[in-house]
Design an enzyme around this catalytic site. Structure first.
Site, PDB file in Angstrom:
ATOM      1  N   ILE B 115       0.844  -1.192   0.000  1.00 27.09           N
ATOM      2  CA  ILE B 115       0.000   0.000   0.000  1.00 27.09           C
ATOM      3  C   ILE B 115       0.878   1.240   0.000  1.00 27.09           C
ATOM      4  O   ILE B 115       1.848   1.311   0.760  1.00 27.09           O
ATOM      5  CB  ILE B 115      -0.896   0.035   1.252  1.00 27.09           C
ATOM      6  CG1 ILE B 115      -1.675  -1.273   1.391  1.00 27.09           C
ATOM      7  CG2 ILE B 115      -1.858   1.214   1.196  1.00 27.09           C
ATOM      8  CD1 ILE B 115      -2.313  -1.451   2.739  1.00 27.09           C
ATOM      9  N   CYS B 116       0.539   2.199  -0.853  1.00 29.83           N
ATOM     10  CA  CYS B 116       1.246   3.472  -0.837  1.00 29.83           C
ATOM     11  C   CYS B 116       0.369   4.479  -0.100  1.00 29.83           C
ATOM     12  O   CYS B 116      -0.586   5.001  -0.655  1.00 29.83           O
ATOM     13  CB  CYS B 116       1.523   3.949  -2.260  1.00 29.83           C
ATOM     14  SG  CYS B 116       2.426   5.485  -2.305  1.00 29.83           S
ATOM     15  N   LEU B 117       0.694   4.679   1.164  1.00 27.96           N
ATOM     16  CA  LEU B 117      -0.112   5.579   1.984  1.00 27.96           C
ATOM     17  C   LEU B 117       0.852   6.377   2.857  1.00 27.96           C
ATOM     18  O   LEU B 117       1.696   5.793   3.538  1.00 27.96           O
ATOM     19  CB  LEU B 117      -1.081   4.756   2.843  1.00 27.96           C
ATOM     20  CG  LEU B 117      -2.044   5.518   3.748  1.00 27.96           C
ATOM     21  CD1 LEU B 117      -2.915   6.472   2.955  1.00 27.96           C
ATOM     22  CD2 LEU B 117      -2.916   4.545   4.533  1.00 27.96           C
TER      23      LEU B 117
END
Lengths: 189, 175
Positions: B115-117
């Site tokens: 996840i790119c968060l």
């Protein structure tokens, strides 16, 4: 002894019947107010950031250590640093602590003295007017005439920040270096 | 510095007068992390929010499984996503590693489930916990950042809802 006293407690707490759950709830809310925002436990060695958020000092210190380049409050991301937290001293709370838990020491509270008119002046020493000058005359004999003069009569120090002050600082640095170079040269020659 | 990083390091005689310089912090041991994770678990179990949940994965408290229901009125509605949490020993000073276990078609999730968060990377704060991470991921589902996608196709089709939904359903597989 201990058991009897606990019995007493038990019976009194049983006594207040109906409103007990309510007070318990209130107690828990009260506890939450004093919980560290990092370990979620009751804050030990508590400090408050200038933005008003409560932490254990060890917790906050470690947070600041893990990101030395970007020190922000974990709650509101305001700028924060070691100097920008205030310790909370409860009554008699800091006495019986394991010193290991004091590491690193909590920053001390800052106490500002109330203003009290003009302090004394006149002694060259008292108001930070300490001068060290290094004079070099006819080499090599003049070299030893260097003096330390403590508060000798000499022109007043210009106020900090003025161009004259800067100039004097600069000059004194230049001469200090010159002297050091001479000493080095003397030793090597 | 190394003393602060390695949680297994136990200095034996630190009270020899050089305290204050570089001594292991009492907080940085497995116990403090476990304690905090226990507290988080308690508050998660007490919370009434049905759309997210999380629980330790077996005996190991440092590895959790979380679930997030797709937000209402989004293309992910009625879909349940499983996530894995791996907590480092330096938690909560460092973010946990969070991945989708359920395959998820989303601009900011790659095929491996990464996840790119921002809050899991640079914007992590020690204040965040499992609950806030799950809520953030739930919000991310319906509000992707299409400007820096991990899944280019998802980013391109995000505006074409029907096509997007088809991709989501094709990839979705309950685990």
């Amino acid at each position: 002894m201990a058991s009897s006293s606990s019995e007493v407690k038990e019976s009194t707490s049983r006594g207040d019947g109906g409103d007990r759950p309510n007070t318990k709830e209130d107690d828990r809310k009260e506890d939450n107010l004093l919980e560290c925002n990092i370990c979620l436990d009751t804050a030990k060695d508590a400090v408050v950031s200038l933005c008003g958020h409560l932490f254990c000092w060890p917790c906050l210190h470690q947070w600041l250590e893990t990101r030395p380049n970007r020190q922000v409050c974990p709650v509101c991301k305001a700028a924060i640093s070691r100097d920008k937290v205030v310790p909370l001293y409860g009554r008699g709370s800091t006495q019986q602590q394991d010193p290991r838990e004091k590491v690193p020491p909590r920053p001390a509270g800052q106490r500002t003295e109330p203003e009290s008119g003009n302090g004394f002046s006149g002694f060259g020493f008292g108001d930070g007017g300490f001068h060290m000058s290094f004079g070099i005359g006819a080499f090599p004999f003049g070299f030893f005439t260097s003096t330390f003069n403590f508060g000798e009569p000499r022109p007043n120090v210009p106020a900090q920040g003025t161009p004259q002050y800067m100039e004097e600082q600069f000059l004194s640095k230049v001469f200090l270096w010159l002297a050091l170079i001479f000493i080095a040269w003397l030793l090597l020659a | 510095m190394a003393q602060n990083v390695n949680p297994l390091y136990e200095p034996q005689n630190t009270n020899s007068g050089k305290e204050g310089e570089m001594v292991k912090l009492p907080q940085n041991d497995g116990h403090a992390v476990t304690k905090r994770l226990h507290k988080e678990l308690m508050s998660l179990m007490m919370s009434a929010d049905q759309s997210i949940s999380a629980f330790p994965d077996g005996e190991n408290l440092f590895s959790w499984v979380g679930t997030v229901w797709g937000p209402k009125d989004s293309v992910y509605e009625e879909l349940k996503f499983k996530l894995s949490f791996q907590f480092p020993n330096s938690y909560p000073y460092k973010a946990p590693v969070v991945k989708f276990v359920t395959p998820c078609f989303h601009p900011n999730v790659d095929t491996q489930g990464n996840i790119c968060l921002d809050i899991l990377k640079d914007n992590w704060s020690a204040l965040y916990d499992v609950r806030t991470i799950l809520l953030s991921i739930q919000a991310l589902l319906d509000e992707p950042n299409v400007d820096s996608p991990l899944n280019g196709l998802a980013a391109e089709t995000w505006t074409k809802k029907d096509e997007y939904r088809q991709h989501v359903m094709a990839m979705y597989k309950e685990v």
